[in-house]
Design an enzyme around this catalytic site. Structure first.
Site, PDB file in Angstrom:
ATOM      1  N   HIS A 371       0.805  -1.232   0.000  1.00  0.00           N
ATOM      2  CA  HIS A 371       0.000   0.000   0.000  1.00  0.00           C
ATOM      3  C   HIS A 371       0.830   1.271   0.000  1.00  0.00           C
ATOM      4  O   HIS A 371       0.269   2.358   0.130  1.00  0.00           O
ATOM      5  CB  HIS A 371      -0.922   0.056   1.218  1.00  0.00           C
ATOM      6  CG  HIS A 371      -1.995  -0.971   1.227  1.00  0.00           C
ATOM      7  ND1 HIS A 371      -3.236  -0.756   0.684  1.00  0.00           N
ATOM      8  CD2 HIS A 371      -2.017  -2.227   1.710  1.00  0.00           C
ATOM      9  CE1 HIS A 371      -3.985  -1.833   0.847  1.00  0.00           C
ATOM     10  NE2 HIS A 371      -3.257  -2.743   1.464  1.00  0.00           N
ATOM     11  N   LYS A 562      -8.254  14.115   4.579  1.00  0.00           N
ATOM     12  CA  LYS A 562      -7.402  12.917   4.600  1.00  0.00           C
ATOM     13  C   LYS A 562      -6.365  13.119   5.688  1.00  0.00           C
ATOM     14  O   LYS A 562      -6.272  14.212   6.247  1.00  0.00           O
ATOM     15  CB  LYS A 562      -6.723  12.695   3.249  1.00  0.00           C
ATOM     16  CG  LYS A 562      -6.074  13.958   2.659  1.00  0.00           C
ATOM     17  CD  LYS A 562      -5.503  13.726   1.265  1.00  0.00           C
ATOM     18  CE  LYS A 562      -6.523  13.802   0.179  1.00  0.00           C
ATOM     19  NZ  LYS A 562      -6.563  12.630  -0.683  1.00  0.00           N
ATOM     20  N   ARG A 563      -5.577  12.066   5.999  1.00  0.00           N
ATOM     21  CA  ARG A 563      -4.493  12.248   6.957  1.00  0.00           C
ATOM     22  C   ARG A 563      -3.607  13.410   6.497  1.00  0.00           C
ATOM     23  O   ARG A 563      -3.437  13.640   5.293  1.00  0.00           O
ATOM     24  CB  ARG A 563      -3.653  10.970   7.060  1.00  0.00           C
ATOM     25  CG  ARG A 563      -4.332   9.876   7.851  1.00  0.00           C
ATOM     26  CD  ARG A 563      -4.579  10.260   9.297  1.00  0.00           C
ATOM     27  NE  ARG A 563      -3.366  10.262  10.062  1.00  0.00           N
ATOM     28  CZ  ARG A 563      -3.046   9.336  10.975  1.00  0.00           C
ATOM     29  NH1 ARG A 563      -3.867   8.332  11.234  1.00  0.00           N
ATOM     30  NH2 ARG A 563      -1.904   9.420  11.640  1.00  0.00           N
ATOM     31  N   LYS A 568       0.847  14.456   0.721  1.00  0.00           N
ATOM     32  CA  LYS A 568      -0.534  14.735   0.295  1.00  0.00           C
ATOM     33  C   LYS A 568      -0.734  16.230   0.003  1.00  0.00           C
ATOM     34  O   LYS A 568      -1.740  16.642  -0.551  1.00  0.00           O
ATOM     35  CB  LYS A 568      -1.524  14.252   1.351  1.00  0.00           C
ATOM     36  CG  LYS A 568      -1.511  12.729   1.534  1.00  0.00           C
ATOM     37  CD  LYS A 568      -2.502  12.284   2.593  1.00  0.00           C
ATOM     38  CE  LYS A 568      -2.378  10.814   2.970  1.00  0.00           C
ATOM     39  NZ  LYS A 568      -3.017   9.900   2.001  1.00  0.00           N
ATOM     40  N   THR A 670      -8.598   6.555  -2.040  1.00  0.00           N
ATOM     41  CA  THR A 670      -9.954   6.025  -2.203  1.00  0.00           C
ATOM     42  C   THR A 670     -10.965   7.142  -1.969  1.00  0.00           C
ATOM     43  O   THR A 670     -12.085   7.067  -2.468  1.00  0.00           O
ATOM     44  CB  THR A 670     -10.219   4.850  -1.247  1.00  0.00           C
ATOM     45  OG1 THR A 670      -9.735   5.208   0.054  1.00  0.00           O
ATOM     46  CG2 THR A 670      -9.521   3.593  -1.709  1.00  0.00           C
ATOM     47  N   LYS A 674     -14.740   8.336  -3.789  1.00  0.00           N
ATOM     48  CA  LYS A 674     -15.968   8.682  -3.052  1.00  0.00           C
ATOM     49  C   LYS A 674     -16.506  10.030  -3.518  1.00  0.00           C
ATOM     50  O   LYS A 674     -17.717  10.206  -3.711  1.00  0.00           O
ATOM     51  CB  LYS A 674     -15.696   8.702  -1.537  1.00  0.00           C
ATOM     52  CG  LYS A 674     -15.333   7.323  -0.987  1.00  0.00           C
ATOM     53  CD  LYS A 674     -14.678   7.368   0.394  1.00  0.00           C
ATOM     54  CE  LYS A 674     -14.000   6.017   0.678  1.00  0.00           C
ATOM     55  NZ  LYS A 674     -13.091   6.057   1.844  1.00  0.00           N
TER      56      LYS A 674
HETATM   57  C1  26W Z   1       4.698   1.177   9.473  1.00  0.00           C
HETATM   58  C2  26W Z   1       3.687   2.210   9.594  1.00  0.00           C
HETATM   59  C3  26W Z   1       2.678   2.205   8.507  1.00  0.00           C
HETATM   60  C4  26W Z   1       1.347   2.291   8.826  1.00  0.00           C
HETATM   61  C5  26W Z   1       0.414   2.292   7.838  1.00  0.00           C
HETATM   62  C6  26W Z   1       3.063   2.125   7.192  1.00  0.00           C
HETATM   63  C7  26W Z   1       2.127   2.124   6.217  1.00  0.00           C
HETATM   64  C8  26W Z   1       0.800   2.202   6.523  1.00  0.00           C
HETATM   65  C9  26W Z   1      -0.237   2.155   5.444  1.00  0.00           C
HETATM   66  C10 26W Z   1       0.254   1.303   4.308  1.00  0.00           C
HETATM   67  C11 26W Z   1      -0.643   3.495   5.005  1.00  0.00           C
HETATM   68  C12 26W Z   1      -1.869   3.524   4.143  1.00  0.00           C
HETATM   69  O1  26W Z   1      -2.963   3.619   4.654  1.00  0.00           O
HETATM   70  N1  26W Z   1      -1.715   3.509   2.817  1.00  0.00           N
HETATM   71  C13 26W Z   1      -2.809   3.861   1.951  1.00  0.00           C
HETATM   72  O2  26W Z   1      -3.486   2.703   1.503  1.00  0.00           O
HETATM   73  C14 26W Z   1      -4.653   3.049   0.768  1.00  0.00           C
HETATM   74  C15 26W Z   1      -5.398   1.785   0.450  1.00  0.00           C
HETATM   75  O3  26W Z   1      -4.699   1.036  -0.487  1.00  0.00           O
HETATM   76  C16 26W Z   1      -4.283   3.838  -0.479  1.00  0.00           C
HETATM   77  O4  26W Z   1      -5.469   4.241  -1.119  1.00  0.00           O
HETATM   78  C17 26W Z   1      -3.461   5.064  -0.103  1.00  0.00           C
HETATM   79  O5  26W Z   1      -3.000   5.714  -1.266  1.00  0.00           O
HETATM   80  C18 26W Z   1      -2.281   4.655   0.771  1.00  0.00           C
HETATM   81  O6  26W Z   1      -1.585   5.800   1.235  1.00  0.00           O
END
Ligand code: 26W
Length: 824
Positions: A371, A562-563, A568, A670, A674
């Site tokens: 992701h 969003k975050r 971003k 995503t 929406k």
């Molecule tokens: C190690 C800490 C950590 C925590 C969470 C690393 C990475 C994450 C996630 C992978 C972050 C995340 O939410 N990624 C998002 O995933 C969505 C679903 O696929 C995508 O639509 C977003 O672009 C992506 O940033």
């Protein structure tokens, strides 16, 4: 509620005129108020009504749930979706509308003098996730039930979800999110479904048996994982699947001998330490948590889930040899990547399967979704920590790595450099286990979440492994559940769509295309505008209530939610807002298009720059909103505590959707889907799924700006690109100068000095490079707004052609190409 009315209700009055369904629902709710909440009707508060309604609806779900499990054939292959996060939000409306009970529930409550809207609002928002990844898992769960795919979601039942964001004087504070404090009517605790999860200790090498050397792990510590099941109701009640979340329990909750000796606190200490595992969700998003507790969480839920899956398999099958034919496990990012070693351990050490056979089973069962490409988000754990916490797993990982490198050496001479790149162990930053590499090697399929992202996965993080296993990486572009994000969030628009495209549009989103035939129909336009206007009125009221700012619903609602993250580029949006503010002040008599800038999002607690961006949003908003010179043209709002429920309120009211990440950095997004579904026009970069959204809705119906991913890569090579971009743009230079000089923070003039200097010295995220093109795109949208028929034509095209982004489509692709499960 008056006494007279109560008497009448208890006597069964007020039922007259109710349909049979509503009358049954009414008596179910009444009985739950009395016998499940233990309350008199007169003393019931909105939360009690919520619990009673949820329990009444849950009863209906349970019947379908048990039936779904019953009718799933033994030989059917099932999905297990492993995710550290499930950002589900509220469940009542989901369950009610998917069970087609909306009218019954609304009428039943109304006959009792209760407003369904108030009852829905009393449900706490389950925030067991950070952002996109967690919300995707929730959409997938709903879609799997909706297309009748047998699936379990596996994760952690956090006592505290993502923190509540409180803002004082522009500064974010994090407050614990105690979502379970009033209980959770959806879940079933399953004390009989509990597994020991072990940590630490030593490994004893046993004598050579026929199957090779045995390994006895003598763990230092055991934690029990107890299951809590939540039914996940599919569309039209087609199927109900299980979301199984684990809670940590001490094996020996109270050391009785210590207690008996009077050491009450000491007796509890161990318990507190052990149960900390499921206490709280890590609030970091795309930044490494790096703590031991995080690794304990990851192993805790992965191990419990695998034990549960293998046990369920053995209830229906004689042994584990056919596990890969009966189960497909999806690893949601690397957080459960330890599953590779844990499944090998279970098979080899516990089930006594030979190594090669165990590897065949493991790599036939597991699949991994990536992701993110952000280097700081790629998980790796120090070998020292892994050896201490999971000694047996570390041995298994070393052996996997050795076999992997040996296999490669058969085909080619291995250079040191090549070994460095493909090894599971990263020797560059202290010795660390690369969890992405481990997940890749242990999986049958690896996928990215948009076409662009998958290409980049192949070209960057996994380029060497991709060259070795060219068929392994596939693309699965994300999707969203239209039930929540259209039907529930935007009933006004839904009603119009049903009229224009027919009721089948609820089951088949490709039918939205029918809307295109009416794209120039003035009466449709007026109806859509009225529906949007209604949603904007509601949002305007929410804004007034929450932050005291009055906004004009006739202005463009320009939204970025969003975050908060540098990639971003909320900062790009804010700088453009500041520049627009200055431009309006300079030429107050021009016919500026009125705009309301709306922003919301949480910053990771330790992410100082993100918090500074939130502060800037507030400082800027204060300056703009207090200035009579721009009144009626520009307002700026930051809504605190962004969550799923707030998104459901904001998205249907948006005219403009900001999807402005640095190209190449947002894996998919995503939220972009929406907004487009609800008819907002996107202003965005060619990043993540924006690329495919453009292909579907048509380039003429989306405002694309900025550098492309290859251009970004090229531009980065020039260390002076930021300074050069500022020199090229007088507007940007003037805005940054004002910001740097304290124009927006008169009480602390240097507050944004470092932020601005970062842009000229080291603009990693290309804010400066993309500024002019972003400004121009925004002014183009101003002009478009002035031509309302044209604006709505574009809006209609977005809703009409976004059907492909349904998560039902995404899940069908996973089922077909990754899990190999036939679906209807
Ligand atoms: C190690 C800490 C950590 C925590 C969470 C690393 C990475 C994450 C996630 C992978 C972050 C995340 O939410 N990624 C998002 O995933 C969505 C679903 O696929 C995508 O639509 C977003 O672009 C992506 O940033």
């Amino acid at each position: 509620m008056g006494c007279q009315v109560l008497k009448q209700i208890e006597n069964g009055q007020g039922q007259a005129g109710l349909t049979e369904g509503a009358a049954a629902m009414r008596s179910a709710i009444l009985s739950k108020i009395r016998y499940a909440s233990g309350r008199e009707l007169g003393s019931a508060r909105p939360h009690d009504w919520f619990v009673a309604t949820a329990l009444a609806v849950r009863d209906r779900a349970v019947d379908i749930w048990l039936d779904s499990i019953q009718r799933t054939p033994t030989e059917a292959k099932q999905v297990a979706y492993f995710s550290l996060e499930f950002l589900i939000g509220r469940l009542l409306e989901d369950a009610v509308s998917n069970l087609a009970l909306t009218d019954d529930v609304r009428e039943a409550l109304a006959s009792l003098g209760i407003d369904y809207e108030v009852v829905k609002a009393a449900e706490p928002d389950a925030a067991l996730g950070n952002g996109g990844l967690g919300r995707l898992a929730a959409c997938f769960m709903e879609s799997m039930a909706s297309i009748d795919l047998p699936a379990y979601g596996y994760g952690i039942r956090y006592d505290y979800g993502l923190f509540r964001q409180v803002i004082t004087d522009g500064v974010q504070h994090e407050v614990p999110e105690d979502w379970l404090s009033f209980g959770n009517p959806w879940e079933f605790e399953r004390p009989n479904i509990a597994y020991p999860v072990r940590f630490g200790g030593t490994v004893e090498t046993g004598p050579e048996t026929g199957l090779g050397v045995g390994h006895d792990w003598h763990p230092a510590e055991t934690v029990m994982a107890v299951a809590y099941d939540t039914p996940v109701v599919g569309w039209r009640g087609r199927r109900v699947n299980t979301l199984r979340l684990w809670s940590a329990r001490a094996v020996d909750p109270l050391k009785l001998d210590a207690f008996n000796h009077g050491d009450y606190v000491g007796a509890m200490a161990d318990r507190a330490r052990v149960e900390a595992i499921s206490r709280v969700l890590y609030p970091s998003d795309e930044t490494p948590a790096g703590q031991e507790l995080r690794l304990r969480q990851e192993y805790f839920f992965t191990s419990a889930s695998l034990q549960d899956l293998v046990r369920r398999h053995l209830e229906r099958n004689p042994d584990v040899t056919n596990l890969a034919e009966r189960s497909a496990i999806q690893l949601n990012d690397t957080h459960p990547a330890i599953a590779v070693a844990e499944l090998m351990r279970i098979l080899v050490d516990e089930k006594r399967v030979a190594w090669e056979e165990a590897w065949r089973i493991t790599t036939g069962t597991l699949n991994y979704t990536n992701h993110t490409l952000l280097p700081e988000a790629l998980e790796s754990w120090p070998t020292e920590l892994m050896e201490r916490l999971l000694p047996r797993h570390m041995q298994i990982i070393y052996l996997i790595n050795w076999l992997h490198l040996e296999k490669l050496a058969k085909d080619r001479p291995l250079t040191d450099d090549f070994i460095k790149r493909v090894s599971l162990i990263d020797e560059g930053h202290g010795r660390r286990v690369r969890m992405g590499h481990l997940a890749f090697l242990g999986s049958r399929r690896v996928n990215g979440v948009s076409a662009l992202h998958t290409d980049l996965v192949r070209e960057t993080v996994f380029s060497d492994l991709h060259a070795l296993y060219p068929d392994r990486i596939v693309n699965k572009t994300n999707g969203i559940t239209f039930r929540r994000w259209l039907q529930q969030a935007n009933p006004g628009l839904t009603e119009i769509l049903i009229e224009v495209a027919g009721p089948a549009v609820l089951d088949d989103p490709s039918r939205l295309e029918a809307l295109m035939r009416h794209a120039d129909d003035a009466s449709l336009r007026d109806r859509l505008r009225a529906a949007r206007r209604h949603n904007k009125d509601i949002l305007a009221r929410t804004i007034k209530e929450r932050v005291g700012i009055v906004v004009d619903p006739d202005a463009i609602f320009d939204v970025q939610i969003k975050r908060i993250h540098e990639y971003k580029r909320q900062l790009l949006n804010l700088i453009e807002t500041a520049a627009l503010y200055e431009a309006i002040r300079a030429e107050p008599h021009r016919d500026w298009t009125p705009r309301v800038k709306i922003m919301a999002g949480k910053a990771a607690s330790s992410y100082h720059r993100a918090k500074l961006i939130i502060r800037f949003a507030h400082d800027l908003a204060r300056r703009i909103n207090d200035d009579p010179a721009v009144r009626g043209r520009l307002k700026m709002v930051f809504l605190p505590n962004y969550n799923v429920s707030l998104a459901e309120c904001i998205i249907p009211a948006a005219d403009l959707s900001e999807q402005i990440s640095t190209a190449g950095m947002e894996a998919s997004g995503t939220g972009n889907m929406k907004f487009a579904l609800n008819g907002a026009i996107t202003i965005g970069t060619l990043d993540g799924a924006n690329v495919e959204i453009r292909e579907h809705v048509g380039a003429e119906n989306i405002a694309i700006f900025g550098l492309t991913a290859p251009e970004v890569a090229e531009r980065r090579a020039d260390p002076d690109h930021g300074r050069a971009a500022i020199a090229r743009s007088p507007r940007l230079a003037a805005t940054l100068y004002a910001m740097r000089a304290g124009a927006y923070s008169p009480e602390d003039r240097t507050r944004y000095a470092a932020l601005v200097e970062g842009l000229s010295d080291n603009d990693t995220f290309m804010v400066t490079d993309d500024f002019d093109s972003y400004w121009d795109a925004q002014r183009g949208l101003d002009a478009l707004w002035a031509d309302q028929p044209h604006w709505w034509r574009e809006s209609i095209a977005n809703t009409a052609r976004i059907g492909w982004f349904s998560s039902d489509r995404t899940i069908r692709e996973y089922a077909d190409e990754i899990w190999r499960i036939p679906v209807r």
